[in-house]
Scaffold this active site. Sequence first.
Site, short mmCIF file in Angstrom:
data_model
loop_
_atom_site.label_atom_id
_atom_site.label_comp_id
_atom_site.label_asym_id
_atom_site.label_seq_id
_atom_site.Cartn_x
_atom_site.Cartn_y
_atom_site.Cartn_z
CE LYS A 58 49.33 19.62 43.93
NZ LYS A 58 49.44 18.16 43.75
CG ASN A 81 46.50 22.80 47.55
OD1 ASN A 81 45.36 23.05 47.91
ND2 ASN A 81 46.81 21.66 46.98
CG HIS A 127 42.92 14.07 42.63
ND1 HIS A 127 42.61 13.84 43.96
CD2 HIS A 127 44.06 14.79 42.64
CE1 HIS A 127 43.53 14.41 44.72
NE2 HIS A 127 44.42 14.99 43.95
#
Length: 391
Positions: A58, A81, A127
């Site tokens: 990403k 981000n 995660h």
Amino acid sequence: MERILAAGCIVKSPGISDSTPVMQQVKSAGIEICSEIEFGYRYKGSGKIIAITGSNGKSTTTMLTFHLLKEAGYDTALVGNIGLSFARQLAEQPADWYVMEVSSFQLDDIHWFRPDIAVLLNITPDHLDRYDNRMENYIAAKFRITENQTTSDFLILNQDDPVIGQYLATHSFHAKKIFITMSEQHTTDDGGYIHNERMYLQYGGEEMSTSIHDLSIKGKHNQYNSMAAGISARIAGIRREKIRESFTTFEGMEHRLEYVATIRGVHFINDSKATNINSVWYALEDMKHPTILILGGQDKGNDYSELTALVQEKVKAIICLGVDNTAIHEAFSAIVPNIIDTETAKEAVLAAYALAEKGDTVLLSPGCASFDRFKNFEDRGKQFKEAVNEL
């Protein structure tokens, strides 16, 4: 805590889990919680958003998409981000286009956030500690990128990703879906595909193509990233010729398969941004020479068995760089003769260099978070590069 509980709305850092005591109190008090991208969205005005997520790629795709828009002369900003926060950009220098990297953590706390163009590159386990070790929770979090989109918006998806395919089979969305694929069985509609070492992008009845060898970033994973960025740029109205030209001038990302140096015939590659197993898989797939792999860090529940075949084929030694490397030893001791534990980036580089022969590659691709020994993945990559340059 008294001051926090007096708030009308709390803009929560993505890294703070809902399970923390402070957030439990906030939820009990019924206070609205939103992520920073949601907060910014409420003030975005007429600006358009290209939002990009995925377990891997990403950041590169976001940077490349931003590069394509900027080179075309668009008034554009890099936010989320990477780059500035969305809200700070809006407050200080609003733009016509916002190219945004978004994580599942950021998407957890959206309410109305709605990108004009959403990109979902892939979904692999990552995660899971945050999602009660339930893959379905993580998948649902990723797909929240499209939950508020309408029929006038676009959702770019990886047709070859099995997790995405399974989710689409049981869930429907309003946005217009556009697929990218390596498969010869590509759709004749809008989308991207690879054929005979050429990348084809189709949108609005027009097709463009470019040789994969002309892309400045190499590797199969970057062909997916380039297709996603290219289709996003076409939807945004950028001419085919400009996209083709800009693909050749993109410089890639620091800490993502970044060439550092060749010393006495040994190549050093910094892939510190590889913080999950799938990233390591892509990095190893790219390796053309015998590889000494620097692996390890703060483990997020990794399944190292996914790497077994590639490690067996390409890796001659593993240098561990975590506080606890037990899982790595258990996974690979039967197939890799040399597994060495180290405590610093410098120690890891020296150990790898001592084992390397001319023509070998030393690859830092940790597959783990960095916080057990470093400030962040950038710090880990920086220390690795410094150690290499001191050889």
